[in-house]
Scaffold this active site. Sequence first.
Site, short mmCIF file in Angstrom:
data_model
loop_
_atom_site.label_atom_id
_atom_site.label_comp_id
_atom_site.label_asym_id
_atom_site.label_seq_id
_atom_site.Cartn_x
_atom_site.Cartn_y
_atom_site.Cartn_z
N HIS A 40 44.40 1.44 -97.84
CA HIS A 40 45.51 0.48 -97.83
C HIS A 40 45.67 -0.08 -96.42
CE1 HIS A 40 47.27 4.19 -96.30
NE2 HIS A 40 48.05 3.39 -95.58
N HIS A 126 45.10 -2.11 -90.04
CA HIS A 126 43.81 -1.43 -90.18
C HIS A 126 43.77 -0.66 -91.49
CE1 HIS A 126 46.48 1.63 -88.49
NE2 HIS A 126 45.70 2.52 -89.07
#
Length: 186
Positions: A40, A126
């Site tokens: 995610h 990220h």
Amino acid sequence: MAMHYFLALSLPNQIKKILNEWKQQQQLSFQSWVHWEDYHITLAFLGSAPPSSLHTIQQELEKAVYKWKPFSLQLQGLRTFGTSERPRVLWVDVKHSKELFTLQREVHTICEEAGVSLETRPYRPHITVARRWKGQGQLYDLQANEIEELYTASFSAEQLVLFETHPTETPKYKENFKISLHSHSS
């Protein structure tokens, strides 16, 4: 143990598949690799926020979502947090996106207005893939471990999810609620 929560953009299965296939080919020595279903992009870590705050956040996000529409994101290679001798986290970078930073700021504001104190470090979007280097020596050339898709794969960000953490389970993140970003028709 208190439940911990975070808001994130979910990733489409095709991106999770690319990352998982890449992971299967790795010889890198990290203590733990993220389960493919747990990939995610975090927008806000809420910690052990109380149910009343989570309810308020959900209501405010549902109101705000009508001004957000799906937007494109692109992967941009491997990076690490920590030193090259002992990297703490191996992650896949996401190409800078004005829409992503705007969404993150708005989500951050909604959470703070609901009484949740958040991290003050600059936002660095990220996708975490591994934690805690256990190899001998330094982690030198990340590019040697990359595939072209880690630089070229793009996808549409379409869902905002509140995840709760279950550290003893695999996968360890469970959806609490999700909100779809809306396509606006004129």
